[in-house]
Design an enzyme around this catalytic site. Sequence first.
Site, PDB file in Angstrom:
ATOM      1  N   PHE A  75       0.758  -1.222  -0.226  1.00 32.98           N
ATOM      2  CA  PHE A  75       0.087  -0.120   0.079  1.00 32.98           C
ATOM      3  C   PHE A  75       0.825   1.252  -0.068  1.00 32.98           C
ATOM      4  O   PHE A  75       0.625   2.417  -0.496  1.00 32.98           O
ATOM      5  CB  PHE A  75      -0.793  -0.003   1.014  1.00 32.98           C
ATOM      6  CG  PHE A  75      -0.450   0.455   2.529  1.00 32.98           C
ATOM      7  CD1 PHE A  75      -0.529   1.753   2.991  1.00 32.98           C
ATOM      8  CD2 PHE A  75       0.329  -0.776   3.203  1.00 32.98           C
ATOM      9  CE1 PHE A  75       0.193   2.072   4.193  1.00 32.98           C
ATOM     10  CE2 PHE A  75       0.762  -0.228   4.618  1.00 32.98           C
ATOM     11  CZ  PHE A  75       0.609   1.140   4.896  1.00 32.98           C
ATOM     12  N   LYS A  76       2.113   1.106   0.634  1.00 35.58           N
ATOM     13  CA  LYS A  76       3.020   2.370   0.364  1.00 35.58           C
ATOM     14  C   LYS A  76       3.345   2.909  -1.050  1.00 35.58           C
ATOM     15  O   LYS A  76       3.645   4.046  -0.838  1.00 35.58           O
ATOM     16  CB  LYS A  76       4.245   1.865   1.140  1.00 35.58           C
ATOM     17  CG  LYS A  76       4.128   1.008   2.303  1.00 35.58           C
ATOM     18  CD  LYS A  76       3.677   2.107   3.507  1.00 35.58           C
ATOM     19  CE  LYS A  76       3.562   1.161   4.730  1.00 35.58           C
ATOM     20  NZ  LYS A  76       4.837   0.815   5.331  1.00 35.58           N
TER      21      LYS A  76
END
Length: 488
Positions: free
Chosen positions: A111-112
């Site tokens: 998700f980063k």
Amino acid sequence: MKYESTRGNFEKVTSSEAIQLGMVPKGGLFVPERVPEFSEKEIREMEGEKYREIAHRVLRKFLTNFSGETLGKTIDSSYRENFEAEEVVPTVKLEEGVHLIELWHGPTAAFKDVPLQFMPRLLSRAIERETVVLVATSGDTGKAALEGFKDVKGTRIIVFYPKESVSRMQELQMTTTGGSNTAVVALEGDFDDCQNGVKDVFADWEFQSEFPQRFSSANSINWGRLAPQIVYWITSYLQLSAKGELEVEEEVDIVVPTGNFGDILSAYYARRMGLPVNKLVCASNENRVLADFFRTGTYDANRELKRTSSPAMDILISSNLERFLYHETGRDPERISSWYESLDKDGRFTVDGKTKERMDRVIHGEYATEDETLETISRIYEDHGYPLDPHTAVGVKCFEKYGERVERGKTALIASTANPHKFAPAVMKALSDREWEGREFEALDELKEKTGWPIHRSLRNLKEAEIRHDYTCPRDGIRDIIRKILRN
């Protein structure tokens, strides 16, 4: 829009200055002086718009000293071609009333990628001199930051990760990264040692003055990392609405597996902006410091850090909690300073009763054990044919526990934070009841064979990739290794 310190110890700065500085040099974090809001009508008007269009609507409210043209170009270059999913973050229905937000379709399967494809491009437009970006990672942030900053003009990036405390896949993703401006360091300690060491450097102006470059951060302590994450909560809500899964203005529960409190804080900001959100469920693994805090009001980091199958959550000091507490105390820098002085000195602090009541109205904390995490991966795959990574499994299990404690009637959005192939040994252990530790690439192939899911592009050729970074340093050696890297 100006940004102020959570500890009241620094002058207000512009959004570009907050992003360049990363954190408040004297301790504390930058927060917007006010949280802008969307009306119900404005939120509905965004339904049907592309991710990039919604991102522009949201980010222009926070990043006000960047021109609309600069924001538009940055958003476009960040999300047009770098994500496999057209929606950037698609929603997947797990069962009636329960939806996963797949946040891992970017370049590194985590998700980063969503904020870290955006932030480096924005920072490169704001910097006045070469900037050294320091990153502490528990696994996923490191590779996402490296991929985002790789060969970005005017920047150098140094990533610190805890030696032997990230998965082999995560380590290889980082140490095989190319780019003329990248460096990766294995620190002999845990993530909190990495994070505290980096924070100490940011607070050490004498050390920074040794170099001609400016220092900044790509961790979620940097507002430029956090702001782009607000976007995907709004887009996901609108996706469900467009699919007919939500009634008009229906409230949802948002469930986030988290260690450093950044991802769930972005959902908190979306809620404050006007997104119809009932409760935020803060999901912890066996390092349950956050779950305990939200139940008792006491934050106690005086405990052993446990290594789990969800290593990105193996954290005892959750940096972004400070921003949340600042808002929930009515922006009281004196209380924040007092609590965090206690945390530094004694490893713990307790909030007052009024703040605890306000917290309870917004966030519910739960945790999942290792056995519960693996059982959840196995059960969800058996029931739904969907392979969860261990972090997402923590979120699902905590959501189930939350439902046992309250009378649920809300649609739930659960953050799916990583592609399951990134943690193939743990997922295959859950699905086969066999140990795969040390056989990461066998587990990767087996998971593909069992589920039919293609291996994520960032992992396909990792076994043959050249190791490019082999720096190591002791707990107290961060300054020395920075000197060595920057003076080479």
